[in-house]
Scaffold this motif. Structure first.
Motif, PDB file in Angstrom:
ATOM      1  N   LEU A  43       0.836  -1.201   0.000  1.00 42.14           N
ATOM      2  CA  LEU A  43       0.000   0.000   0.000  1.00 42.14           C
ATOM      3  C   LEU A  43       0.870   1.250   0.000  1.00 42.14           C
ATOM      4  N   LYS A  44       1.967   1.204   0.723  1.00 47.68           N
ATOM      5  CA  LYS A  44       2.889   2.349   0.771  1.00 47.68           C
ATOM      6  C   LYS A  44       3.479   2.615  -0.610  1.00 47.68           C
ATOM      7  N   GLU A  45       3.857   1.568  -1.315  1.00 50.83           N
ATOM      8  CA  GLU A  45       4.409   1.741  -2.664  1.00 50.83           C
ATOM      9  C   GLU A  45       3.358   2.304  -3.608  1.00 50.83           C
ATOM     10  N   LEU A  46       2.114   1.878  -3.446  1.00 53.15           N
ATOM     11  CA  LEU A  46       1.043   2.426  -4.274  1.00 53.15           C
ATOM     12  C   LEU A  46       0.850   3.910  -3.992  1.00 53.15           C
ATOM     13  N   GLU A  47       0.928   4.296  -2.721  1.00 51.40           N
ATOM     14  CA  GLU A  47       0.807   5.710  -2.365  1.00 51.40           C
ATOM     15  C   GLU A  47       1.875   6.541  -3.069  1.00 51.40           C
ATOM     16  N   GLU A  48       3.050   5.963  -3.176  1.00 56.30           N
ATOM     17  CA  GLU A  48       4.182   6.695  -3.769  1.00 56.30           C
ATOM     18  C   GLU A  48       4.141   6.703  -5.294  1.00 56.30           C
ATOM     19  N   GLN A  49       3.597   5.639  -5.911  1.00 55.00           N
ATOM     20  CA  GLN A  49       3.702   5.499  -7.366  1.00 55.00           C
ATOM     21  C   GLN A  49       2.408   5.742  -8.138  1.00 55.00           C
ATOM     22  N   PHE A  50       1.269   5.732  -7.468  1.00 53.42           N
ATOM     23  CA  PHE A  50       0.005   5.875  -8.187  1.00 53.42           C
ATOM     24  C   PHE A  50      -0.088   7.248  -8.858  1.00 53.42           C
ATOM     25  N   ASP A  51      -0.498   7.233 -10.123  1.00 51.12           N
ATOM     26  CA  ASP A  51      -0.673   8.461 -10.891  1.00 51.12           C
ATOM     27  C   ASP A  51      -1.906   8.277 -11.776  1.00 51.12           C
ATOM     28  N   VAL A  52      -2.810   9.247 -11.747  1.00 50.26           N
ATOM     29  CA  VAL A  52      -4.046   9.127 -12.532  1.00 50.26           C
ATOM     30  C   VAL A  52      -3.764   9.030 -14.023  1.00 50.26           C
ATOM     31  N   LYS A  53      -2.577   9.438 -14.450  1.00 51.33           N
ATOM     32  CA  LYS A  53      -2.234   9.336 -15.870  1.00 51.33           C
ATOM     33  C   LYS A  53      -2.172   7.875 -16.320  1.00 51.33           C
ATOM     34  N   GLY A  54      -2.012   6.979 -15.370  1.00 51.15           N
ATOM     35  CA  GLY A  54      -1.941   5.558 -15.706  1.00 51.15           C
ATOM     36  C   GLY A  54      -3.292   4.880 -15.787  1.00 51.15           C
ATOM     37  N   LEU A  55      -4.388   5.623 -15.563  1.00 47.59           N
ATOM     38  CA  LEU A  55      -5.727   5.037 -15.615  1.00 47.59           C
ATOM     39  C   LEU A  55      -6.159   4.788 -17.055  1.00 47.59           C
ATOM     40  N   SER A  56      -6.860   3.677 -17.259  1.00 46.75           N
ATOM     41  CA  SER A  56      -7.302   3.290 -18.601  1.00 46.75           C
ATOM     42  C   SER A  56      -8.766   3.640 -18.823  1.00 46.75           C
ATOM     43  N   LYS A  57      -9.139   3.806 -20.090  1.00 48.94           N
ATOM     44  CA  LYS A  57     -10.541   4.020 -20.444  1.00 48.94           C
ATOM     45  C   LYS A  57     -11.267   2.689 -20.662  1.00 48.94           C
ATOM     46  N   SER A  58     -10.521   1.640 -20.920  1.00 51.94           N
ATOM     47  CA  SER A  58     -11.118   0.355 -21.288  1.00 51.94           C
ATOM     48  C   SER A  58     -11.527  -0.442 -20.050  1.00 51.94           C
ATOM     49  N   PRO A  59     -12.609  -1.211 -20.157  1.00 52.65           N
ATOM     50  CA  PRO A  59     -13.009  -2.087 -19.056  1.00 52.65           C
ATOM     51  C   PRO A  59     -11.887  -3.057 -18.691  1.00 52.65           C
ATOM     52  N   SER A  60     -11.818  -3.423 -17.427  1.00 56.58           N
ATOM     53  CA  SER A  60     -10.794  -4.339 -16.948  1.00 56.58           C
ATOM     54  C   SER A  60     -11.431  -5.665 -16.566  1.00 56.58           C
ATOM     55  N   ALA A  61     -10.848  -6.760 -17.042  1.00 50.45           N
ATOM     56  CA  ALA A  61     -11.402  -8.090 -16.767  1.00 50.45           C
ATOM     57  C   ALA A  61     -10.849  -8.640 -15.459  1.00 50.45           C
ATOM     58  N   PHE A  62     -11.746  -9.068 -14.598  1.00 50.59           N
ATOM     59  CA  PHE A  62     -11.358  -9.687 -13.336  1.00 50.59           C
ATOM     60  C   PHE A  62     -10.939 -11.131 -13.619  1.00 50.59           C
ATOM     61  N   ASP A  63      -9.680 -11.431 -13.381  1.00 46.89           N
ATOM     62  CA  ASP A  63      -9.104 -12.738 -13.689  1.00 46.89           C
ATOM     63  C   ASP A  63      -8.721 -13.419 -12.382  1.00 46.89           C
TER      64      ASP A  63
END
Length: 482
Positions: free
Chosen positions: A289-309
């Motif tokens: 979770l700490k790494e996600l806090e540091e690296q998450f950027d909204v620029k990496g969000l996709s427009k396409s649906p994501s499949a739950f695998d």
């Protein structure tokens, strides 16, 4: 300051999509040194589910998504609860009525049902019957206590807004319904309370599913009617199943709570859902979770649906299981092992050590050892292994010699001693290791794979049970070859 809010409705279980929204809201806030707010939107009393609020609290506590602000309860922040704020919403609605941005609607349930029934598509927009009532008619109805709702007056024209993920979006206002703002019971609707609270709580970024894009202009028209600043919108792609259909609890799809019961670790689930619609731009797949806090950027969000695998989630979960401190892992897996393996004299810590690097969910551990209590039915084809240079005939010959060996071993029955004895037999017969060890492993487990090698299996089962299974395998092979 960046301020986000997670605003679930207590109408049931915690959907994976809801939890991903909470995670992204949390990460957007923390990544910008902002604040993450929790607000329970419980104005829909008809759909209220008992204990759903406690489930929300529990889920956020388990996942580490701690909110920053709210009413003080025992020295900690509680969430904001809309039903406890219901006195503030009517005044805002009346302000809109006065400004001609909203109006009283006295239509009966029967009339609205008839309107719906007569709609060609079965989805009826309100026909604005009450929008044109005179002041006198309105006053008379109010004086006589005629039940009413307050509806938003949608203006003509088009509405345009910008979304962080989808860019500029324009929707014709003719597609929008005059939504109810205040219900007949005096409570606000979700949509209205949502806008009022977001403004009062100074929410800067509204994060929600892409299914809300079409109704966003309704929100913006309310902001504009009050003269308030419109927040930044971040609409998230849908989470779908492999076949492209929407995930649905009614269709048996798992909630967060279900996944925990299935043996998934909360950290693994959170890691996985972080990647459902977001890419870090690197090959890294495992994040704290700490790494996600540091690296998450909204620029990496996709427009396409994501499949739950689920297979991918299982792989990720297995990686987290491998990294667990053994004592913690044993504490988690022990109840499942003891419930699944009933044979006496079993060292469950040894089973746990074998399982930790081999399982992908905590409660699947007993499946590794189901052969201990009962030898499964198996085909003699399991004895054929090209790499081990063994077949049914070689296996039969080897097992006859092993049976003689085991019957003579009336002293030590430990892994080391059994292994040394088996290797000595290999050398004595001039065979390859696999030509003895593979037949023994197969005979003792009756499975195409096992959590440990031949000598470890023998120690685990004990001398008597090991001899019985070797005898059974010999009989099985003799019947096949004769």
């Amino acid at each position: 300051m960046v301020r986000t809010r997670f605003a679930p409705s207590p109408t049931g279980y915690m959907h994976i999509g809801n939890l991903r929204t909470a995670l992204y809201e949390y990460l957007i806030a923390k990544g910008n040194n902002g604040q993450f707010i929790l607000r329970i939107e419980d104005t829909d009393q008809a759909r209220y589910v008992e204990d759903a609020v406690e489930l929300i609290y529990k889920t956020l506590e388990i996942t580490g998504l701690k909110h920053d602000e709210g009413p003080d309860i025992g020295g900690e922040y509680g969430p904001y609860v809309q039903s406890e704020r219901k006195g503030i919403y009517l005044d805002y609605a009346l302000e809109l009525v006065k400004a001609k941005k909203a109006y009283y609607c006295f239509c009966t349930v029967e009339r609205l049902e008839e309107l719906h029934k007569n709609s060609d598509l079965g989805i009826a927009k309100y026909d604005r019957h009450c929008m044109h009532l005179s002041e006198k008619e309105i006053e008379e109805n109010l004086k006589n206590g005629v039940p009413y709702v307050i509806r938003q007056a949608i203006p003509e024209g088009k509405s345009t807004f910008n979304d962080v993920v989808y860019g500029e979006i324009t929707i014709d206002n003719s597609e929008l319904d005059d939504q109810v703002l205040i219900k007949s019971d005096g409570l606000p609707t979700y949509n209205f309370a949502n806008v009022i609270d977001d403004h009062l709580m100074k929410i800067t970024h509204v994060v929600r599913g892409s299914e809300y894009i079409s109704s966003t202009p309704k929100y913006n028209l309310l902001y504009e009617a009050f003269g308030w600043e419109i927040p930044t919108y971040v609409h998230l792609p849908l989470i779908v199943k492999k076949d492209g259909s929407k995930i649905s609890k009614r269709k048996g799809d798992a909630s967060f709570e279900d996944l925990l019961k299935m043996g998934f670790l909360p950290e693994a689930v959170m890691n996985y859902i972080a990647l459902l619609g977001w890419s870090p731009g690197t090959n890294q797949e495992i994040f704290s979770l700490k790494e996600l806090e540091e690296q998450f950027d909204v620029k990496g969000l996709s427009k396409s649906p994501s499949a739950f695998d689920e297979d991918k989630l299982k792989w990720l979960n297995s990686e987290y299981i491998k990294k667990l401190d053994f004592d913690k892992f044993y504490e988690m897996v022990e109840p499942f092992l003891k419930a699944g393996v009933k044979s006496s004299g079993i060292d469950f810590k040894e089973l746990a050590k074998m399982a930790q690097s081999r399982i992908d969910t905590i409660n699947s551990a007993p499946e590794l050892f189901d052969f201990i209590d009962t030898l499964p039915e198996y085909s003699t084809e399991l004895f054929i292994h090209k790499k081990m240079k063994t077949d049914e005939a070689v296996s039969l010959s080897s097992l006859i010699k092993v049976l003689e060996l085991f019957e003579k071993m009336d002293g030590q029955w430990t892994n080391d001693y059994i292994y040394e004895s088996l290797i000595a037999l290999v050398n004595e017969l001039g065979l390859k290791n696999g030509q003895i060890l593979w037949p023994v492993r197969t005979a003792l487990s009756g499975k195409p794979s096992s959590p440990c090698g031949a000598s470890e299996l023998a120690e685990l089962l004990g001398r008597e049970k090991s001899i019985e299974r070797i005898q059974y395998a010999i009989e099985l092979l003799q019947n096949k070859l004769n």
